[in-house]
Structures are given as C-alpha cells and as structure tokens.
Design a protein around this motif. Structure first.
Motif, PDB file in Angstrom:
ATOM      1  N   TYR A   1      54.976   4.327 -48.502  1.00 14.09           N
ATOM      2  CA  TYR A   1      55.632   3.150 -47.499  1.00 14.09           C
ATOM      3  C   TYR A   1      54.955   3.198 -46.253  1.00 14.09           C
ATOM      4  CZ  TYR A   1      58.975   4.481 -51.055  1.00 14.09           C
ATOM      5  OH  TYR A   1      59.658   4.573 -52.402  1.00 14.09           O
ATOM      6  N   LEU A   2      54.787   2.032 -45.669  1.00 10.19           N
ATOM      7  CA  LEU A   2      54.052   1.795 -44.558  1.00 10.19           C
ATOM      8  C   LEU A   2      55.106   1.879 -43.487  1.00 10.19           C
ATOM      9  CD1 LEU A   2      51.860  -1.625 -45.315  1.00 10.19           C
ATOM     10  CD2 LEU A   2      50.973   0.876 -45.174  1.00 10.19           C
ATOM     11  N   TYR A   3      54.815   2.086 -42.038  1.00 10.95           N
ATOM     12  CA  TYR A   3      56.120   2.257 -41.017  1.00 10.95           C
ATOM     13  C   TYR A   3      55.584   1.572 -39.943  1.00 10.95           C
ATOM     14  CZ  TYR A   3      52.552   5.901 -39.698  1.00 10.95           C
ATOM     15  OH  TYR A   3      51.537   6.593 -39.494  1.00 10.95           O
ATOM     16  N   SER A   4      56.544   0.971 -39.094  1.00  9.12           N
ATOM     17  CA  SER A   4      56.125   0.077 -37.866  1.00  9.12           C
ATOM     18  C   SER A   4      57.440   0.267 -37.090  1.00  9.12           C
ATOM     19  CB  SER A   4      55.924  -1.016 -38.251  1.00  9.12           C
ATOM     20  OG  SER A   4      55.967  -2.061 -37.020  1.00  9.12           O
ATOM     21  N   ALA A   5      57.421   0.461 -35.870  1.00  5.09           N
ATOM     22  CA  ALA A   5      58.534   0.418 -34.892  1.00  5.09           C
ATOM     23  C   ALA A   5      58.945  -0.983 -34.594  1.00  5.09           C
ATOM     24  CB  ALA A   5      58.355   1.427 -33.490  1.00  5.09           C
TER      25      ALA A   5
ATOM     26  N   PHE B   1      61.607   1.613 -41.513  1.00  5.01           N
ATOM     27  CA  PHE B   1      62.033   3.027 -41.297  1.00  5.01           C
ATOM     28  C   PHE B   1      61.944   3.347 -39.870  1.00  5.01           C
ATOM     29  CE2 PHE B   1      61.260   7.470 -40.810  1.00  5.01           C
ATOM     30  CZ  PHE B   1      62.386   8.080 -41.243  1.00  5.01           C
ATOM     31  N   LEU B   2      61.039   2.921 -39.311  1.00 11.03           N
ATOM     32  CA  LEU B   2      60.845   3.642 -37.950  1.00 11.03           C
ATOM     33  C   LEU B   2      61.648   2.914 -36.863  1.00 11.03           C
ATOM     34  CD1 LEU B   2      57.496   4.953 -36.979  1.00 11.03           C
ATOM     35  CD2 LEU B   2      59.413   6.097 -37.171  1.00 11.03           C
ATOM     36  N   GLU B   3      61.835   1.502 -37.084  1.00 10.20           N
ATOM     37  CA  GLU B   3      62.625   0.762 -36.164  1.00 10.20           C
ATOM     38  C   GLU B   3      64.169   0.978 -36.420  1.00 10.20           C
ATOM     39  OE1 GLU B   3      65.298  -2.830 -35.591  1.00 10.20           O
ATOM     40  OE2 GLU B   3      64.712  -2.261 -37.325  1.00 10.20           O
ATOM     41  N   ARG B   4      64.465   1.275 -37.426  1.00  9.49           N
ATOM     42  CA  ARG B   4      65.781   1.693 -37.962  1.00  9.49           C
ATOM     43  C   ARG B   4      66.008   2.855 -37.021  1.00  9.49           C
ATOM     44  NH1 ARG B   4      64.850   0.810 -43.393  1.00  9.49           N
ATOM     45  NH2 ARG B   4      65.310   2.793 -43.740  1.00  9.49           N
ATOM     46  N   VAL B   5      65.170   3.897 -37.405  1.00  5.72           N
ATOM     47  CA  VAL B   5      65.484   5.083 -36.552  1.00  5.72           C
ATOM     48  C   VAL B   5      65.587   5.006 -35.055  1.00  5.72           C
ATOM     49  CG1 VAL B   5      64.354   7.324 -36.232  1.00  5.72           C
ATOM     50  CG2 VAL B   5      64.508   6.598 -38.372  1.00  5.72           C
ATOM     51  N   PHE B   6      64.868   4.300 -34.336  1.00  2.00           N
ATOM     52  CA  PHE B   6      64.614   3.882 -32.980  1.00  2.00           C
ATOM     53  C   PHE B   6      65.778   3.399 -32.606  1.00  2.00           C
ATOM     54  CE2 PHE B   6      59.573   4.539 -32.954  1.00  2.00           C
ATOM     55  CZ  PHE B   6      59.819   5.911 -32.940  1.00  2.00           C
ATOM     56  N   GLU B   7      66.374   2.322 -33.274  1.00  2.00           N
ATOM     57  CA  GLU B   7      67.508   1.608 -32.913  1.00  2.00           C
ATOM     58  C   GLU B   7      68.534   2.682 -32.809  1.00  2.00           C
ATOM     59  OE1 GLU B   7      68.380  -1.536 -31.975  1.00  2.00           O
ATOM     60  OE2 GLU B   7      66.233  -2.216 -31.857  1.00  2.00           O
TER      61      GLU B   7
ATOM     62  N   LEU C   1      52.443   6.101 -45.246  1.00  2.00           N
ATOM     63  CA  LEU C   1      51.040   5.645 -44.931  1.00  2.00           C
ATOM     64  C   LEU C   1      50.755   4.915 -43.697  1.00  2.00           C
ATOM     65  CD1 LEU C   1      48.106   5.660 -45.940  1.00  2.00           C
ATOM     66  CD2 LEU C   1      48.816   3.261 -47.350  1.00  2.00           C
ATOM     67  N   SER C   2      49.850   5.169 -42.760  1.00  2.00           N
ATOM     68  CA  SER C   2      49.333   4.637 -41.796  1.00  2.00           C
ATOM     69  C   SER C   2      48.662   3.326 -42.204  1.00  2.00           C
ATOM     70  CB  SER C   2      48.619   5.457 -40.847  1.00  2.00           C
ATOM     71  OG  SER C   2      47.976   4.497 -40.054  1.00  2.00           O
ATOM     72  N   SER C   3      49.186   2.144 -41.514  1.00  2.00           N
ATOM     73  CA  SER C   3      48.301   0.732 -41.776  1.00  2.00           C
ATOM     74  C   SER C   3      47.009   0.841 -41.614  1.00  2.00           C
ATOM     75  CB  SER C   3      48.905  -0.387 -41.064  1.00  2.00           C
ATOM     76  OG  SER C   3      49.207  -0.130 -39.581  1.00  2.00           O
ATOM     77  N   THR C   4      46.620   1.800 -40.530  1.00  5.45           N
ATOM     78  CA  THR C   4      45.068   1.927 -40.314  1.00  5.45           C
ATOM     79  C   THR C   4      44.278   2.439 -41.326  1.00  5.45           C
ATOM     80  OG1 THR C   4      45.629   2.218 -37.668  1.00  5.45           O
ATOM     81  CG2 THR C   4      43.492   3.092 -38.582  1.00  5.45           C
TER      82      THR C   4
ATOM     83  N   ILE D   1      45.606   9.956 -41.306  1.00  7.54           N
ATOM     84  CA  ILE D   1      46.558   9.603 -39.870  1.00  7.54           C
ATOM     85  C   ILE D   1      48.178   9.732 -40.719  1.00  7.54           C
ATOM     86  CG2 ILE D   1      47.537   8.202 -38.331  1.00  7.54           C
ATOM     87  CD1 ILE D   1      44.823   6.600 -38.485  1.00  7.54           C
ATOM     88  N   SER D   2      48.911  10.851 -40.323  1.00  4.83           N
ATOM     89  CA  SER D   2      50.116  11.127 -40.552  1.00  4.83           C
ATOM     90  C   SER D   2      51.183  10.401 -39.764  1.00  4.83           C
ATOM     91  CB  SER D   2      50.499  12.452 -40.721  1.00  4.83           C
ATOM     92  OG  SER D   2      50.808  13.031 -39.562  1.00  4.83           O
ATOM     93  N   ILE D   3      52.372  10.134 -40.313  1.00  3.06           N
ATOM     94  CA  ILE D   3      53.199   9.538 -39.357  1.00  3.06           C
ATOM     95  C   ILE D   3      53.479  10.266 -38.177  1.00  3.06           C
ATOM     96  CG2 ILE D   3      55.302  10.400 -40.822  1.00  3.06           C
ATOM     97  CD1 ILE D   3      56.720   8.035 -40.155  1.00  3.06           C
ATOM     98  N   LEU D   4      53.541  11.831 -38.182  1.00  2.86           N
ATOM     99  CA  LEU D   4      53.641  12.599 -37.214  1.00  2.86           C
ATOM    100  C   LEU D   4      52.781  12.341 -35.903  1.00  2.86           C
ATOM    101  CD1 LEU D   4      54.818  15.793 -38.757  1.00  2.86           C
ATOM    102  CD2 LEU D   4      56.336  13.922 -38.076  1.00  2.86           C
ATOM    103  N   ASP D   5      51.480  11.880 -36.780  1.00  2.00           N
ATOM    104  CA  ASP D   5      50.300  11.820 -35.390  1.00  2.00           C
ATOM    105  C   ASP D   5      50.645  10.428 -34.830  1.00  2.00           C
ATOM    106  OD1 ASP D   5      48.885  13.794 -36.614  1.00  2.00           O
ATOM    107  OD2 ASP D   5      47.727  12.353 -37.724  1.00  2.00           O
TER     108      ASP D   5
END
Length: 193
Positions: A53-57, A63-69, A90-93, A167-171
């Motif tokens: 899964y890709l992630y983005s705030a 996922f990240l947008e929901r967590v940050f909200e 997975l990082s989009s980069t 690149i991990s999500i933690l990075d």
C-alpha cells in the motif's frame, strides 16, 4: 500471429499474494487473470507488479491522512489491525524507481513481479514512531482486520532486476507529519530523552 510491439505495465495490490483469501484478493486475482487473458489472446507484453500500500498524508482517506486527522482531533489513534500485524507499505519514491528500472530493462512476455516486505514493520512500530513526536498520543488496536501473511516466494524483482524497497514508512513519517501539521518536531538535546 504477429504480436504488436505493445508493453503494458499493470500495478496490482499485494492482496493476491496474501495467504488468506478475501473479497479484495478475489477481485485482485480477477484483474490479473484479465491481463493474462489479453497476453494470450492479443500477444501483449504484460508485466504485473504486486505492490504494498502506498501512503500519503495529503490524499483524502489515505492511511496516514486518517491517522494524522485523528491526531488533530483526539489523543487516540484507532488502528483496525492488531498491534503486531505487519503494515506492508511502499514509498512512492521506491515505486517510481522501480517503474523506471522495469521500463529500462523490459523482459518480453508476461510476468508477475511482487514487492516483498523488506522492513517487517508492525502497526505498533508506526504508533511508537508517532508517539515519539507527541507523547500524549495513545493507540487503540481493534484487531478488526485479521493479520495477513505474505507469500514471499516471488523474488524476481530482486533476482532479475536487482531492485528492492529502500525507504520505509518509518523513514518518511516524520517529514509527512511535519508537512501535514506545518510544525517542526522539537527534539531534546538531553541524552536521556
């Protein structure tokens, strides 16, 4: 039958690679089967990449947008997975680098390539990273989603293309957090913090 010089890259999800069957996995398999049909029927050169899964705030509902909200509104983040469930991101980069590598080194025919879990990050690891930014944040792991185990036998990306996730999500989570909230994370100079 003359084959057209057509290359088709289909980006699929890891749902096909999980050992557990679900509605999502059945749908993902159907889409991949359609690609295989077109390869056989029309002689198309097709590569299927199964990606985490890709992630983005900044993408609504991500996922990240929901967590940050959730972090904006309350002090508890609700994860529908168990604390020790793997997170498969997975990082989009990394994805962009992979697509360029595949297009530059295209092997003819059909192939299913899978991005395996290089980092073994759990949802608790993500929570702990977020808690390092804000100590008042708590986590509620509902376990609503059953843990998934990944069939990691497909190693073609590493073996044939020399590619793996770097690149991990933690990075990237700190940068995503900073951009989302528009604030820097204050780090203590004390060695005991």
């Amino acid at each position: 039958k003359k084959c057209p010089d057509t290359r088709f890259l289909y980006i699929s999800s890891l749902d096909c690679a999980f050992n557990e069957k679900s509605g999502r996995s059945v749908l993902a398999h159907s889409k991949e089967n359609l690609c295989e049909y077109y390869h056989g029927e029309y002689c198309l050169d097709i590569k299927i990449i199964r990606i985490p899964y890709l992630y983005s705030a900044f993408k609504k509902g991500d996922f990240l947008e929901r967590v940050f909200e959730q972090m904006k509104i309350k002090n508890t983040i609700t994860f529908k997975d168990g604390a020790l469930s793997k997170s498969y991101f997975l990082s989009s980069t990394d994805l962009c680098e992979l697509v360029v590598r595949l297009l530059d080194n295209w092997n003819e025919g059909i192939g299913i390539l899978q991005i395996n879990d290089e980092f073994n990050i759990t949802f608790n690891d993500i929570y702990e990273k977020l808690a390092s930014f804000r100590s008042d944040i708590k986590a509620d792991f509902t376990g609503e989603f059953a843990p998934k185990t990944l069939d990691t036998n497909n190693k073609a990306l590493r073996n044939e293309y020399g590619w793996f996730s770097k690149i991990s999500i933690l990075d990237e989570i700190e940068e995503q957090y900073t951009e989302f909230f528009g604030e820097s994370i204050v780090k203590s100079d004390n060695f005991w913090d």
